[in-house]
Design a protein around this motif. Structure first.
Motif, PDB file in Angstrom:
ATOM      1  N   GLN A   1      -8.388  15.465  -0.800  1.00  0.00           N
ATOM      2  CA  GLN A   1      -8.704  14.681  -1.995  1.00  0.00           C
ATOM      3  C   GLN A   1      -7.724  13.542  -2.257  1.00  0.00           C
ATOM      4  O   GLN A   1      -8.108  12.534  -2.857  1.00  0.00           O
ATOM      5  CB  GLN A   1      -8.743  15.596  -3.220  1.00  0.00           C
ATOM      6  N   THR A   2      -6.475  13.690  -1.850  1.00  0.00           N
ATOM      7  CA  THR A   2      -5.458  12.725  -2.277  1.00  0.00           C
ATOM      8  C   THR A   2      -4.997  11.773  -1.178  1.00  0.00           C
ATOM      9  O   THR A   2      -4.311  10.790  -1.471  1.00  0.00           O
ATOM     10  CB  THR A   2      -4.226  13.458  -2.842  1.00  0.00           C
ATOM     11  N   ALA A   3      -5.343  12.034   0.072  1.00  0.00           N
ATOM     12  CA  ALA A   3      -4.874  11.184   1.168  1.00  0.00           C
ATOM     13  C   ALA A   3      -5.535   9.807   1.127  1.00  0.00           C
ATOM     14  O   ALA A   3      -6.619   9.625   0.561  1.00  0.00           O
ATOM     15  CB  ALA A   3      -5.150  11.860   2.505  1.00  0.00           C
ATOM     16  N   ASP A   4      -4.860   8.851   1.732  1.00  0.00           N
ATOM     17  CA  ASP A   4      -5.445   7.517   1.888  1.00  0.00           C
ATOM     18  C   ASP A   4      -5.336   7.103   3.348  1.00  0.00           C
ATOM     19  O   ASP A   4      -5.053   7.938   4.218  1.00  0.00           O
ATOM     20  CB  ASP A   4      -4.764   6.510   0.951  1.00  0.00           C
ATOM     21  N   ASP A   5      -5.550   5.830   3.637  1.00  0.00           N
ATOM     22  CA  ASP A   5      -5.570   5.404   5.033  1.00  0.00           C
ATOM     23  C   ASP A   5      -4.187   5.394   5.668  1.00  0.00           C
ATOM     24  O   ASP A   5      -4.054   5.198   6.888  1.00  0.00           O
ATOM     25  CB  ASP A   5      -6.208   4.022   5.156  1.00  0.00           C
ATOM     26  N   LYS A   6      -3.136   5.598   4.884  1.00  0.00           N
ATOM     27  CA  LYS A   6      -1.773   5.610   5.422  1.00  0.00           C
ATOM     28  C   LYS A   6      -1.252   7.018   5.677  1.00  0.00           C
ATOM     29  O   LYS A   6      -0.296   7.216   6.417  1.00  0.00           O
ATOM     30  CB  LYS A   6      -0.828   4.872   4.484  1.00  0.00           C
TER      31      LYS A   6
ATOM     32  N   CYS B   1      -0.699  12.103   0.361  1.00  0.00           N
ATOM     33  CA  CYS B   1      -0.258  11.513  -0.907  1.00  0.00           C
ATOM     34  C   CYS B   1      -0.239  12.611  -1.965  1.00  0.00           C
ATOM     35  O   CYS B   1      -1.125  12.695  -2.804  1.00  0.00           O
ATOM     36  CB  CYS B   1      -1.186  10.377  -1.309  1.00  0.00           C
TER      37      CYS B   1
ATOM     38  N   GLU C   1       5.159   7.107   4.418  1.00  0.00           N
ATOM     39  CA  GLU C   1       3.787   7.043   3.902  1.00  0.00           C
ATOM     40  C   GLU C   1       2.943   8.187   4.457  1.00  0.00           C
ATOM     41  O   GLU C   1       2.099   8.738   3.748  1.00  0.00           O
ATOM     42  CB  GLU C   1       3.177   5.691   4.253  1.00  0.00           C
TER      43      GLU C   1
ATOM     44  N   GLY D   1       3.951  11.511   2.607  1.00  0.00           N
ATOM     45  CA  GLY D   1       3.228  11.494   1.342  1.00  0.00           C
ATOM     46  C   GLY D   1       3.965  11.955   0.103  1.00  0.00           C
ATOM     47  O   GLY D   1       3.338  12.373  -0.867  1.00  0.00           O
TER      48      GLY D   1
ATOM     49  N   ARG E   1       4.087   5.819  -4.100  1.00  0.00           N
ATOM     50  CA  ARG E   1       3.291   6.078  -2.890  1.00  0.00           C
ATOM     51  C   ARG E   1       1.810   5.893  -3.135  1.00  0.00           C
ATOM     52  O   ARG E   1       1.077   5.393  -2.265  1.00  0.00           O
ATOM     53  CB  ARG E   1       3.591   7.504  -2.387  1.00  0.00           C
ATOM     54  N   ARG E   2       1.326   6.281  -4.298  1.00  0.00           N
ATOM     55  CA  ARG E   2      -0.114   6.223  -4.546  1.00  0.00           C
ATOM     56  C   ARG E   2      -0.597   4.806  -4.843  1.00  0.00           C
ATOM     57  O   ARG E   2      -1.594   4.350  -4.284  1.00  0.00           O
ATOM     58  CB  ARG E   2      -0.490   7.156  -5.704  1.00  0.00           C
ATOM     59  N   THR E   3       0.093   4.118  -5.742  1.00  0.00           N
ATOM     60  CA  THR E   3      -0.382   2.792  -6.168  1.00  0.00           C
ATOM     61  C   THR E   3       0.154   1.669  -5.302  1.00  0.00           C
ATOM     62  O   THR E   3      -0.416   0.574  -5.280  1.00  0.00           O
ATOM     63  CB  THR E   3       0.030   2.521  -7.623  1.00  0.00           C
TER      64      THR E   3
END
Length: 564
Positions: free
Chosen positions: A457-462, A465, A521, A524, A545-547
């Motif tokens: 749910q919290t990961a992004d492309d990097k 998180c 990154e 996370g 890290r998130r924004t």
């Protein structure tokens, strides 16, 4: 003072590429970021960073369980088979159960869940109504011999779970214990930072009556649930109901046979007659504990065998084979109709309501019948919701079209009632001096699954998180490379640790700034503090890290901000 963990001494190996066998986001990132390592199919080693996340989740679970009066115990994972034979689950679990023998030939199992053993513990320890209510829980490894372990730690053969059990003398007491757990679960998942839904569910092999699941929406989820956009209805697809609504069938003419050569399927029948599949009645033959049973659904719908199995549990449900038609003149393969099935139990979905008319098999080769009316030409022995739920099906509460979504099951709560108390004769002496049968609840949280759900749910492309509550550290301090920068990074890390912050500091020598930033990154941790080009001035860069927001601060300002 909190611990400062130095990456130069930390056993962590990050990877640039996804593992070849990884299909889901959590599997890819937890391995790449050095949180877990595959030991065998469905069996995982928790490495230092992963163990910290796991323990942080377990800590939150413990705190909220203790807050509702739960008492933590630890039961064995290696269990005798006799209690599970007594409850019937030794056979019900089938191939999912790990079974073994000791050197003397005594039979054991590795615990998939512990209702039976907890019941025996309370029977031994509690003898009076004054000893109840009681809530017992444990956080322990469970075992299920999954045929196809997948999705990393999400679906393993060995997994970590919090299971708790409530024991009350009245149904009202059980309802209160259930409500306590429901509230505790909401607080747990909110603290963990999970997006979740509470949905109606079926009890399955656990037994009991009322049951709800806590689901974390995610593409990798193995559960499908429905959500109503107009009201608060939400349910696992296996728990969705459809209201039985009889209609007036008096206007339909008599049943009439039709010559329909080479039309053994709904598709060929609908094409031959030029009618929609929804006008036909599909009759699926299954075996329930070896007895042939017919299941009727509209021709444009499919039978949900999982749902059917849940309804008929603990009976075993399987599809018929060609051999099952041998010697059965009343069953004509591809042309079965409910009319005249005197020797076969007929189950129907509520959409096959009294008064509805159908085109269906005539129990003759190459022949169907039209105007076959439910309640006039055939009777339904049992109504069960057995169709595969589809997007747009009406909400049972308000009639609005339902939406389908995928999710990970992270918690499940059951009002078991007296199923296990009856099995093991769990009674206490009541207020009136007479034995009272105890009633139970069972409540599970997948601790290792929560790790996977949060990653999804919290990961992004990097990379990963993590929310602050579960992250392996609150701050990731990065030394950009030079000796001065490393010295400042270590100094600010010690100041943060002394102020109570959990810190990971990347002090690795010979590692480029680019690799360090990429690893930060990927790992996370929510706040990244960089000792970089302005280190000589005592200025560091704080990155969310998130924004991705960045801000330059003095060391004193950064310490104050991160420990406030």
């Amino acid at each position: 003072m909190a611990q400062v963990q130095r990456m130069s001494r930390l056993m962590v190996k990050t990877l640039r590429d996804d593992p070849a066998d990884a299909e889901t986001l959590n599997h890819k990132l937890l391995v790449r970021a050095g949180y877990v390592r595959r030991t065998a199919a469905g069996i995982w080693t928790w490495l230092p960073l992963g163990k910290k996340v796991y323990e942080n989740i377990a800590r939150v679970v413990r705190e909220e369980m203790d807050a509702i009066g739960g008492q933590e115990v630890l039961l064995p994972a290696l269990l005798p088979k006799e209690p599970y034979e007594a409850s019937g689950r030794y056979e019900e679990y089938g191939d999912l159960l790990f079974r073994l023998k000791d050197r003397k030939g005594a039979e054991y199992l590795l615990g998939p869940t512990h209702e039976e053993i907890f019941t025996q513990v309370v029977k031994d320890q509690c003898s009076s109504y004054k000893d109840l209510p009681v809530i017992l829980y444990q956080i322990q490894t469970k075992y299920r011999d999954e045929a196809r372990p997948r999705a990393g730690v999400l679906r393993g053969r060995e997994f970590q779970m919090k299971d708790s059990y409530s024991f009350d003398t009245t149904d009202e007491g059980l309802a209160e214990s259930y409500a306590l757990h429901r509230g505790a679960y909401q607080r747990i998942f909110e603290r963990l930072g999970l997006d979740y839904r509470i949905v109606s569910a079926v009890a399955g092999a656990m037994g009991g009556s009322k049951s709800e699941e806590f689901l974390a929406p995610a593409p990798a989820g193995e559960d499908t649930f429905v959500d109503c956009p107009a009201c608060d209805y939400a349910a696992n697809t296996e728990a969705v109901t459809f209201a039985l609504a009889p209609v007036d069938g008096s206007a339909h003419g008599p049943a009439e046979e039709l010559d329909t050569p080479d039309t053994p399927t709904i598709e060929t029948l609908a094409e031959h007659l030029g009618v929609p599949a929804s006008a036909t009645l599909k009759n699926l033959l299954v075996k329930v504990d070896g007895e042939i049973v017919a299941v009727g659904v509209p021709g444009d719908r499919e039978v949900d065998l999982g749902k059917l199995g849940e309804h008929l549990a603990p009976a075993e449900v399987e599809l018929v084979t060609a051999e099952d038609f041998e010697g059965r003149d009343d069953l004509v393969r591809g042309y079965v109709g409910p009319q005249g099935l005197d020797k076969v139990r007929y189950i129907a979905d509520p959409r096959i309501a009294p008064g509805t008319a159908w085109i269906t098999g005539a129990n003759k080769q190459d022949t169907h019948a039209k105007n076959v009316v439910c309640g006039r030409d055939f009777e339904v022995d049992d109504y069960l919701d057995v169709v595969v739920v589809e997007e747009g099906d009406p909400c049972p509460n308000c009639g609005t079209g339902l939406k389908l979504d995928r999710a990970i099951e992270i918690g499940h709560i059951f009002q078991l009632g007296r199923k296990y108390a009856d099995t093991f004769q769990l009674d206490v002496l009541g207020k009136e001096g007479k034995p009272v049968r105890v009633t139970m609840g069972s409540y599970g949280i997948g601790v290792s699954r929560a790790v996977a759900a949060l990653a999804e749910q919290t990961a992004d492309d990097k990379g990963l998180c993590w929310p602050k509550e579960v992250a392996p550290a609150a701050v990731h301090v990065v030394a950009a490379g030079k000796a001065l920068q490393t010295e400042l990074a270590l100094d600010v890390a010690e100041q943060l640790g002394a102020a109570g912050a959990r810190v990971l500091v990347d002090d690795r020598a010979g590692v480029s700034p680019g690799v360090k930033f990429t690893d930060a990154e990927l790992i996370g941790i929510p706040q990244i503090l960089v000792a970089g080009r302005r280190s000589a001035e005592g200025v560091v860069e704080l990155k969310d890290r998130r924004t991705g927001e960045r801000e330059e601060l003095t060391v004193a300002e950064a310490v104050a901000r991160l420990t406030a």
